[in-house]
Scaffold this motif. Structure first.
Motif, mmCIF file in Angstrom:
data_model
loop_
_atom_site.group_PDB
_atom_site.id
_atom_site.type_symbol
_atom_site.label_atom_id
_atom_site.label_comp_id
_atom_site.label_asym_id
_atom_site.label_seq_id
_atom_site.Cartn_x
_atom_site.Cartn_y
_atom_site.Cartn_z
ATOM 1 N N ARG A 2 -8.352 4.259 -0.586
ATOM 2 C CA ARG A 2 -7.985 5.469 -1.323
ATOM 3 C C ARG A 2 -6.551 5.918 -1.049
ATOM 4 N NH1 ARG A 2 -13.144 3.545 -1.992
ATOM 5 N NH2 ARG A 2 -14.408 5.008 -3.228
ATOM 6 N N TRP A 3 -5.780 5.158 -0.325
ATOM 7 C CA TRP A 3 -4.413 5.542 0.022
ATOM 8 C C TRP A 3 -3.523 5.499 -1.226
ATOM 9 C CZ3 TRP A 3 -0.811 2.370 3.809
ATOM 10 C CH2 TRP A 3 0.381 3.090 3.997
ATOM 11 N N ASN A 4 -3.255 6.673 -1.796
ATOM 12 C CA ASN A 4 -2.410 6.808 -2.984
ATOM 13 C C ASN A 4 -2.857 5.856 -4.092
ATOM 14 O OD1 ASN A 4 -0.372 8.179 -4.326
ATOM 15 N ND2 ASN A 4 1.239 6.776 -3.695
ATOM 16 N N ASN A 5 -4.164 5.777 -4.280
ATOM 17 C CA ASN A 5 -4.730 4.828 -5.234
ATOM 18 C C ASN A 5 -6.035 5.383 -5.791
ATOM 19 O OD1 ASN A 5 -5.396 2.257 -6.537
ATOM 20 N ND2 ASN A 5 -6.905 2.042 -4.908
ATOM 21 N N TRP A 35 0.832 -1.205 0.000
ATOM 22 C CA TRP A 35 0.000 0.000 0.000
ATOM 23 C C TRP A 35 0.870 1.261 0.000
ATOM 24 C CZ3 TRP A 35 -2.199 -4.435 1.179
ATOM 25 C CH2 TRP A 35 -3.589 -4.590 1.165
ATOM 26 N N GLY A 36 0.372 2.314 -0.646
ATOM 27 C CA GLY A 36 0.888 3.657 -0.444
ATOM 28 C C GLY A 36 2.000 4.125 -1.363
ATOM 29 N N THR A 37 2.638 3.250 -2.097
ATOM 30 C CA THR A 37 3.782 3.653 -2.910
ATOM 31 C C THR A 37 3.351 4.202 -4.266
ATOM 32 O OG1 THR A 37 4.007 1.424 -3.836
ATOM 33 C CG2 THR A 37 5.262 1.913 -1.849
ATOM 34 N N ASP A 38 4.193 5.066 -4.836
ATOM 35 C CA ASP A 38 3.995 5.524 -6.213
ATOM 36 C C ASP A 38 4.455 4.435 -7.178
ATOM 37 O OD1 ASP A 38 3.001 7.983 -5.471
ATOM 38 O OD2 ASP A 38 4.888 9.064 -5.810
ATOM 39 N N ASN A 52 -1.089 5.023 -7.956
ATOM 40 C CA ASN A 52 -1.252 6.452 -7.693
ATOM 41 C C ASN A 52 -1.811 7.181 -8.910
ATOM 42 O OD1 ASN A 52 1.535 5.743 -8.682
ATOM 43 N ND2 ASN A 52 1.643 7.985 -8.938
ATOM 44 N N TYR A 53 -2.493 8.299 -8.639
ATOM 45 C CA TYR A 53 -3.010 9.167 -9.696
ATOM 46 C C TYR A 53 -2.050 10.331 -9.889
ATOM 47 C CZ TYR A 53 -6.396 11.741 -12.525
ATOM 48 O OH TYR A 53 -7.031 12.391 -13.557
#
Length: 261
Positions: free
Chosen positions: A139-142, A62-65, A101-102
């Motif tokens: 929604r965490w970086n996603n 989770w959370g990475t670009d 990520n967006y």
């Protein structure tokens, strides 16, 4: 369906899962976690899994670009994901979970195209290793977390699954039962986490069964969609820690077992 628990990759987690009559553990190796330490300990983790007869149902990140500002796949993160897929394969775990990520400098179409490129690489590699790939609806970086993204990305990548957690949908103001009706056939993994909304705002993530989620309807839809994979309990509230947290976890285990047929 099998009932399990998100835990740390240490022996105590296996002992705890065994004591509570659970079937599996899930490991989340996130942005700030020691991924190298996890990879170095896969043999030890495998031994614990066999010793305590507790499987590994899912490994996630989770959370990475994953995509840079130019819309290109970040090679280092791609390799990290492939390493975790290797670990999943070695541990007999058939599900790897991630997001994407967006990039605000790009259009929605360009973001979808970049995500598809990244996920295609994971799916191809996962197929070679016997590991399925899912995106999480957190929604965490996603941004792959709603009907529009699923329609485009999962509509194109027919082997791509969804890791679903109703709390994320509720907090985003979405209809989780509708999402389950429409996309439940693509669920590869499910999180069990309570959620309470007060006056339109997130209040707490208490143990499932002590919250506002309609778990009976939730389970009924999973059965209707022929879901037969993991239900992974996720202790998530700072209000439920220590002794109270253990009591809350026991409550959820007993509550969810009554819903298993």
């Amino acid at each position: 369906m099998k009932l399990g628990l998100i835990g740390s990759p240490v022996e105590e987690s296996f002992i705890n899962a065994k004591d509570k009559g659970l079937s599996f553990l899930e490991f989340c190796i996130n942005i700030n976690d020691d991924i190298d330490g996890f990879l170095e300990n896969t043999s030890l983790i495998s031994n614990w899994s066999k010793t305590y007869d507790i499987g590994i149902q899912s490994i996630g990140r989770w959370g990475t670009d994953k995509i840079d500002a130019n819309g290109q796949v970040i090679e280092e993160e791609l390799q990290r994901s492939l390493q975790l897929i290797d670990a999943a394969s070695l541990l007999g775990c058939d599900n790897f979970v991630c997001g994407c990520n967006y990039v605000k400098e790009l259009s929605y179409y360009e973001n979808c195209r970049a995500a598809i490129k990244f996920l295609t690489e994971l799916i191809k590699y996962g197929n070679e290793k016997g590991v399925k790939i899912s995106t999480y609806n957190c929604r965490w970086n996603n941004f792959i977390c709603d009907d529009m993204a699923w329609t485009i990305i999962h509509g194109f990548l027919t082997d791509l699954g969804i890791k679903y957690d109703p709390s994320h949908s509720r907090y985003a103001g979405c209809d989780y039962l509708k999402e389950m009706r429409d996309w439940g056939s693509r669920f590869y993994h499910v999180h069990i986490k309570g959620s309470i909304i007060v006056n339109g705002e997130r209040f707490d993530d208490p143990p499932a069964g002590l919250d506002q989620t309609d778990w009976q309807s939730f389970m009924a839809i999973l059965y209707a969609k022929r879901y037969n994979a993991g239900l992974s309990i996720e202790p998530h509230s700072h209000n439920w820690e220590g002794e109270l947290g253990e009591k809350g976890l026991d409550f959820t285990v007993n509550f969810m077992k009554k819903l298993l047929i």
